[in-house]
Scaffold this active site. Structure first.
Site, PDB file in Angstrom:
ATOM      1  N   TYR A 141       2.463   9.384   3.925  1.00  0.00           N
ATOM      2  CA  TYR A 141       2.379   9.563   5.377  1.00  0.00           C
ATOM      3  C   TYR A 141       3.008  10.878   5.829  1.00  0.00           C
ATOM      4  CZ  TYR A 141       1.073   4.663   5.379  1.00  0.00           C
ATOM      5  OH  TYR A 141       0.440   3.484   5.135  1.00  0.00           O
ATOM      6  N   LYS A 148       5.049   2.296  -8.550  1.00  0.00           N
ATOM      7  CA  LYS A 148       4.058   2.556  -9.607  1.00  0.00           C
ATOM      8  C   LYS A 148       4.630   3.695 -10.461  1.00  0.00           C
ATOM      9  CE  LYS A 148      -0.183   1.572 -11.052  1.00  0.00           C
ATOM     10  NZ  LYS A 148      -0.704   0.253 -11.423  1.00  0.00           N
ATOM     11  N   ASP A 155       1.094  -3.540  -8.410  1.00  0.00           N
ATOM     12  CA  ASP A 155      -0.050  -4.461  -8.564  1.00  0.00           C
ATOM     13  C   ASP A 155       0.429  -5.828  -9.057  1.00  0.00           C
ATOM     14  OD1 ASP A 155       0.581  -2.646 -10.586  1.00  0.00           O
ATOM     15  OD2 ASP A 155      -1.285  -2.933 -11.661  1.00  0.00           O
ATOM     16  N   ASP A 187       3.464  -0.727   3.559  1.00  0.00           N
ATOM     17  CA  ASP A 187       2.454  -0.999   4.578  1.00  0.00           C
ATOM     18  C   ASP A 187       1.552  -2.153   4.108  1.00  0.00           C
ATOM     19  OD1 ASP A 187       0.802  -0.764   6.738  1.00  0.00           O
ATOM     20  OD2 ASP A 187      -0.043   1.175   6.203  1.00  0.00           O
TER      21      ASP A 187
END
Ligand code: NAD
Length: 359
Positions: free
Chosen positions: A124, A191, A224, A248
């Site tokens: 962002y 990640k 994930d 988010d």
């Protein structure tokens, strides 16, 4: 002395749910002097800007706001007026409690998570490079020089940036929240196996900060796997701390586990106690002006606000009144009616009145 709080009704269903929440908050008996301010598409058409300087000044002066959803007008020149507000006030942490209340028709009996999302970094940053532009070509050439790999010319690029400082600030915030609220554990989502220097840095810093809170168990999950396990067994998790983008997504996943955005509260926090409590849903234009929107999420954000300004008992009382209304299942809005439940849904203000009667 009354607490000063900025009140931003916003757009669409915002004015209705904010008014319902304001009535419920006032009914706790806590003295609040509301300073009503404009923001969003309505502000843009009335004043030529979706984020008037007086609104920012009011929040800075009072340190606390209750805000409805806002629409960002396409012609306003802003990518997102919400992002702009968070950047202006340096609201670096977003807190989304995801607690399941009995009576809400969801799959899970027990969900009680707090999603702590970093709010100012990551994807962002706003550094966007459009396909074919000169700056994009230069960046592609630079990256080839630095790495030996050629990015295709028909690429658009978005820069992700995660800092050591930003990671330390959000990790510390998550652990302090866990300590203050007596939570069981903190789990970081990332990640880092793929993005070693951005997510990897976030994880490394979170592990370091965890060392300062030895009484709070800490672990981490690849994002994930975290999403899968949250759906399989949400009761395994407690406080989650995440970089902006995953935060988010996981905030919305968490809302889905407890009945949807109509019941999900949230707040944004900056330095020195600055905080904005808000509707986590959007302006829901289809429902605007119909008295059908669910005010529960914003009322629960109001309970967070009360605790934040030191009115713990009133905040607890407001949350308990909401929980009672949900458990009774009579005065609940249409989004909480399970398939086959033919009882008429309650209107926005009927829900608020039912909460007020149970305070
Ligand atoms: P939305 O949250 O407005 O609507 C998604 C779905 O949820 C719709 O079906 C809607 O009817 C339903 N819904 C939302 N709030 C509800 C409530 N309180 N009670 C019952 N049902 C509810 O999301 P969207 O359609 O993606 O966005 C609409 C507008 O809101 C866009 O302009 C978007 O930019 C803006 N938005 C603002 C915020 C914010 O200000 N924090 C957040 C999200 C979206």
């Amino acid at each position: 002395m009354a607490h000063g709080v900025t009140l931003i009704p916003g757009d669409g269903i915002g004015p209705e749910v904010i008014e319902a929440a304001r009535r419920a908050i006032d009914a706790t008996g806590v003295g609040i002097e509301w300073d009503r301010r404009d923001m969003g598409a309505g502000a843009f058409s009335r004043r030529g800007t979706p984020l008037p300087a007086e609104t920012l000044a009011s929040i800075r002066a009072r340190g606390v706001a209750l805000k409805g959803p806002v629409e960002t007008p396409v012609t306003s020149g802003y990518r997102s007026v919400n992002l702009e507000l968070r950047k202006h006030l340096k609201l670096f942490a977003c807190v989304r409690p995801c607690k399941r209340y009995p009576g809400v028709p969801v799959v899970y009996d027990h969900v009680d998570l707090v999603v702590v999302r970093e709010n100012l970094e990551d994807m962002y940053t706003g550094y966007e490079f459009e396909m074919g532009m000169e700056a994009t070509k230069e960046l592609i050439t630079f990256i080839q020089g630095a790495t030996g790999h050629r990015i295709r010319e028909d690429s658009g690029l978005s820069i992700k940036s995660i800092t050591e400082d930003g990671s330390e600030r959000i990790a510390r915030f998550a652990f302090e929240l866990a300590r203050a609220q007596g939570r069981r554990s903190v789990t970081a989502g990332h990640k880092a196996n793929i993005m070693k220097f951005s997510d990897g840095l976030f994880l490394e810093v979170a592990r370091r900060v965890a060392g300062d809170f030895p009484e709070i168990p800490f672990d981490d999950r690849i994002i994930d796997a975290l999403c899968m396990q949250l759906v399989q067994a949400p009761e395994r998790f407690d406080v989650l701390v995440l970089p902006n983008f995953y935060g988010d997504v996981v905030s919305e996943l968490g809302a889905a586990l407890i009945g949807g955005l109509g019941v999900a509260p949230g707040g944004h926090f900056g330095a020195g106690g600055l905080a904005i409590f808000e509707a986590t849903h959007g302006t829901a234009p289809r429902l605007a002006g119909t008295n059908q929107a669910n005010p529960v999420g914003v009322i629960l954000s109001g309970a967070m606000l009360l605790r934040h300004i030191g009115e713990e008992e009133a905040g607890d009382r407001l949350e308990a009144a909401v929980a009672q209304v949900l458990a009774e299942g009579v005065h609940v809005a249409g989004d909480l009616r399970a398939a086959g439940d033919d009882r008429p849904p309650a209107g926005t203000f009927q829900v608020a009145e039912a909460v007020i009667e149970r305070l």
